[in-house]
Design a protein around this motif. Structure first.
Motif, PDB file in Angstrom:
ATOM      1  N   THR A 108      13.786   2.715  -0.021  1.00 37.37           N
ATOM      2  CA  THR A 108      12.526   1.312  -0.306  1.00 37.37           C
ATOM      3  C   THR A 108      11.700   1.008   0.719  1.00 37.37           C
ATOM      4  OG1 THR A 108      14.343   0.629  -1.922  1.00 37.37           O
ATOM      5  CG2 THR A 108      12.485  -0.523  -1.404  1.00 37.37           C
ATOM      6  N   ALA A 109      12.232   1.037   1.898  1.00 34.30           N
ATOM      7  CA  ALA A 109      11.441   0.702   2.931  1.00 34.30           C
ATOM      8  C   ALA A 109      10.376   1.943   3.462  1.00 34.30           C
ATOM      9  CB  ALA A 109      12.306   0.423   4.311  1.00 34.30           C
ATOM     10  N   ARG A 110      11.054   2.964   3.376  1.00 31.74           N
ATOM     11  CA  ARG A 110      10.240   4.369   3.419  1.00 31.74           C
ATOM     12  C   ARG A 110       9.113   4.525   2.352  1.00 31.74           C
ATOM     13  NH1 ARG A 110       7.693   7.268   7.120  1.00 31.74           N
ATOM     14  NH2 ARG A 110       7.290   9.417   6.399  1.00 31.74           N
ATOM     15  N   LEU A 111       9.385   4.078   1.358  1.00 38.47           N
ATOM     16  CA  LEU A 111       8.609   4.012   0.229  1.00 38.47           C
ATOM     17  C   LEU A 111       7.371   3.305   0.275  1.00 38.47           C
ATOM     18  CD1 LEU A 111       7.476   5.271  -2.601  1.00 38.47           C
ATOM     19  CD2 LEU A 111       9.008   3.437  -3.814  1.00 38.47           C
ATOM     20  N   HIS A 112       7.544   1.884   0.646  1.00 37.50           N
ATOM     21  CA  HIS A 112       6.665   0.910   0.945  1.00 37.50           C
ATOM     22  C   HIS A 112       5.762   1.452   1.967  1.00 37.50           C
ATOM     23  CE1 HIS A 112       8.027  -1.412  -2.067  1.00 37.50           C
ATOM     24  NE2 HIS A 112       9.536  -2.112  -1.151  1.00 37.50           N
ATOM     25  N   GLN A 113       6.199   1.996   3.222  1.00 45.69           N
ATOM     26  CA  GLN A 113       5.648   2.552   4.322  1.00 45.69           C
ATOM     27  C   GLN A 113       4.691   3.518   3.866  1.00 45.69           C
ATOM     28  OE1 GLN A 113       8.242   4.128   7.272  1.00 45.69           O
ATOM     29  NE2 GLN A 113       6.202   4.546   8.723  1.00 45.69           N
ATOM     30  N   LEU A 114       5.094   4.460   3.026  1.00 39.67           N
ATOM     31  CA  LEU A 114       4.296   5.621   2.510  1.00 39.67           C
ATOM     32  C   LEU A 114       3.180   4.945   1.631  1.00 39.67           C
ATOM     33  CD1 LEU A 114       6.517   8.286   1.806  1.00 39.67           C
ATOM     34  CD2 LEU A 114       5.136   8.241   3.617  1.00 39.67           C
ATOM     35  N   GLN A 115       3.579   4.174   0.670  1.00 40.76           N
ATOM     36  CA  GLN A 115       2.321   3.336  -0.098  1.00 40.76           C
ATOM     37  C   GLN A 115       1.347   2.722   0.747  1.00 40.76           C
ATOM     38  OE1 GLN A 115       4.524   0.931  -2.678  1.00 40.76           O
ATOM     39  NE2 GLN A 115       5.055   2.645  -4.302  1.00 40.76           N
ATOM     40  N   SER A 116       1.914   2.139   1.831  1.00 41.39           N
ATOM     41  CA  SER A 116       0.767   1.503   2.665  1.00 41.39           C
ATOM     42  C   SER A 116      -0.056   2.332   3.385  1.00 41.39           C
ATOM     43  CB  SER A 116       1.476   0.397   3.782  1.00 41.39           C
ATOM     44  OG  SER A 116       2.369   1.084   4.460  1.00 41.39           O
ATOM     45  N   GLU A 117       0.260   3.636   3.980  1.00 40.16           N
ATOM     46  CA  GLU A 117      -0.210   4.394   4.373  1.00 40.16           C
ATOM     47  C   GLU A 117      -1.225   5.042   3.630  1.00 40.16           C
ATOM     48  OE1 GLU A 117       2.321   7.272   6.047  1.00 40.16           O
ATOM     49  OE2 GLU A 117       3.040   5.975   7.724  1.00 40.16           O
ATOM     50  N   ASN A 118      -0.678   5.431   2.351  1.00 46.20           N
ATOM     51  CA  ASN A 118      -1.635   5.962   1.317  1.00 46.20           C
ATOM     52  C   ASN A 118      -2.900   5.086   1.089  1.00 46.20           C
ATOM     53  OD1 ASN A 118      -2.777   7.708  -0.412  1.00 46.20           O
ATOM     54  ND2 ASN A 118      -1.176   7.347  -2.161  1.00 46.20           N
ATOM     55  N   SER A 119      -2.518   3.962   0.865  1.00 44.10           N
ATOM     56  CA  SER A 119      -3.506   2.625   0.712  1.00 44.10           C
ATOM     57  C   SER A 119      -4.581   2.826   1.813  1.00 44.10           C
ATOM     58  CB  SER A 119      -3.091   1.424   0.179  1.00 44.10           C
ATOM     59  OG  SER A 119      -2.309   0.982   1.327  1.00 44.10           O
ATOM     60  N   THR A 120      -4.168   2.895   2.802  1.00 41.93           N
ATOM     61  CA  THR A 120      -5.049   2.967   4.187  1.00 41.93           C
ATOM     62  C   THR A 120      -6.042   4.056   3.976  1.00 41.93           C
ATOM     63  OG1 THR A 120      -3.086   1.599   5.151  1.00 41.93           O
ATOM     64  CG2 THR A 120      -4.900   2.546   6.666  1.00 41.93           C
ATOM     65  N   LYS A 121      -5.375   5.218   3.927  1.00 42.55           N
ATOM     66  CA  LYS A 121      -6.125   6.265   3.958  1.00 42.55           C
ATOM     67  C   LYS A 121      -7.112   6.297   2.866  1.00 42.55           C
ATOM     68  CE  LYS A 121      -2.560   9.431   5.810  1.00 42.55           C
ATOM     69  NZ  LYS A 121      -1.910  10.798   5.344  1.00 42.55           N
TER      70      LYS A 121
END
Length: 243
Positions: A146-159
């Protein structure tokens, strides 16, 4: 019975009548009649007498029997009683042993069942502990994912926020090419469709036919060659009829 006599005056039974008191004393008729206030001469108890003769009560007659005879009768009676009680005790012990065996078997069965239940409980406890450990590991893994998913979602939104151009940007982009304006190859490159060729091609000058069979350019003027290859009487090896 030479031992029987009056306990007060010493008279013998063959001389006078004898009487037996309730307090187990023997007196003659004369002493019995002279007793003061109807009391025993020896123990001073109330005097109640029975005459000693053949009509004496059986329970009182037992007092005048020979001790050896009484002992023999008692031994016989005792043997009967002992034999009867021994048989009854033997039967009782058989039933008791059978009942004890049944109770022992029940106890052993209950003990075996209890041991099996205890083993099953221990197995289930062990399995529960293992499942609990697996559950904890799965929860920890879920937490990490879940933490990794949140991290990837935040990175994707940043990109995405970085790649989206601004509204006031003056960068010129080429419009998409429509389907109608796609580049086509020149006419010289285009291939002719297979149906544009004639199905029957015949060279009138040489009398040869081009067919789809492996045998091409067959010369019908050479019948001897055709007869050797296909047999006598075979005229048209090609499915295309000759014109």
């Amino acid at each position: 019975m030479d031992w029987v006599q009056c306990n007060n005056c010493g008279a013998k039974p063959n001389q006078v009548k004898m009487f037996l008191t309730t307090c187990a004393h023997v007196f003659c008729q004369s002493c019995t009649e002279k007793a003061k206030e109807s009391q025993c001469y020896l123990c001073k108890k109330p005097l109640t007498v029975d005459e000693i003769n053949k009509n004496l009560r059986p329970d009182l007659m037992e007092l005048f029997k020979d001790p050896r005879q009484v002992a023999a009768e008692l031994m016989t009676e005792l043997q009967k009683v002992s034999t009867f009680q021994a048989k009854q005790r033997e039967i009782y012990m058989k039933f008791k042993n059978a009942e004890t065996k049944k109770e022992t078997d029940r106890f052993n069965d209950a003990r075996t069942k209890q041991m099996k239940i205890t083993q099953e409980i221990e197995k289930r406890k062990k399995a529960f502990g293992e499942n609990n450990a697996l559950l904890k590991a799965a929860k920890e893994e879920k937490k990490q994912l879940t933490a990794r998913l949140h991290q990837l979602q935040s990175e994707n939104s940043t990109k995405k926020s970085v790649s989206i151009p601004s509204r006031h940007s003056h960068t010129r982009t080429e419009p998409p090419t429509s389907k109608s304006k796609r580049i086509r190859p020149p006419p010289s490159v285009t291939r002719k469709a297979s149906h544009d060729f004639p199905l029957n091609i015949m060279d009138q000058s040489t009398s040869k036919i081009v067919t789809s069979t492996p045998i091409c350019n067959v010369d019908y003027s050479r019948r001897d060659y055709m007869n050797r290859m296909f047999g006598a009487g075979f005229e048209h090896p090609s499915p295309i009829p000759r014109q």
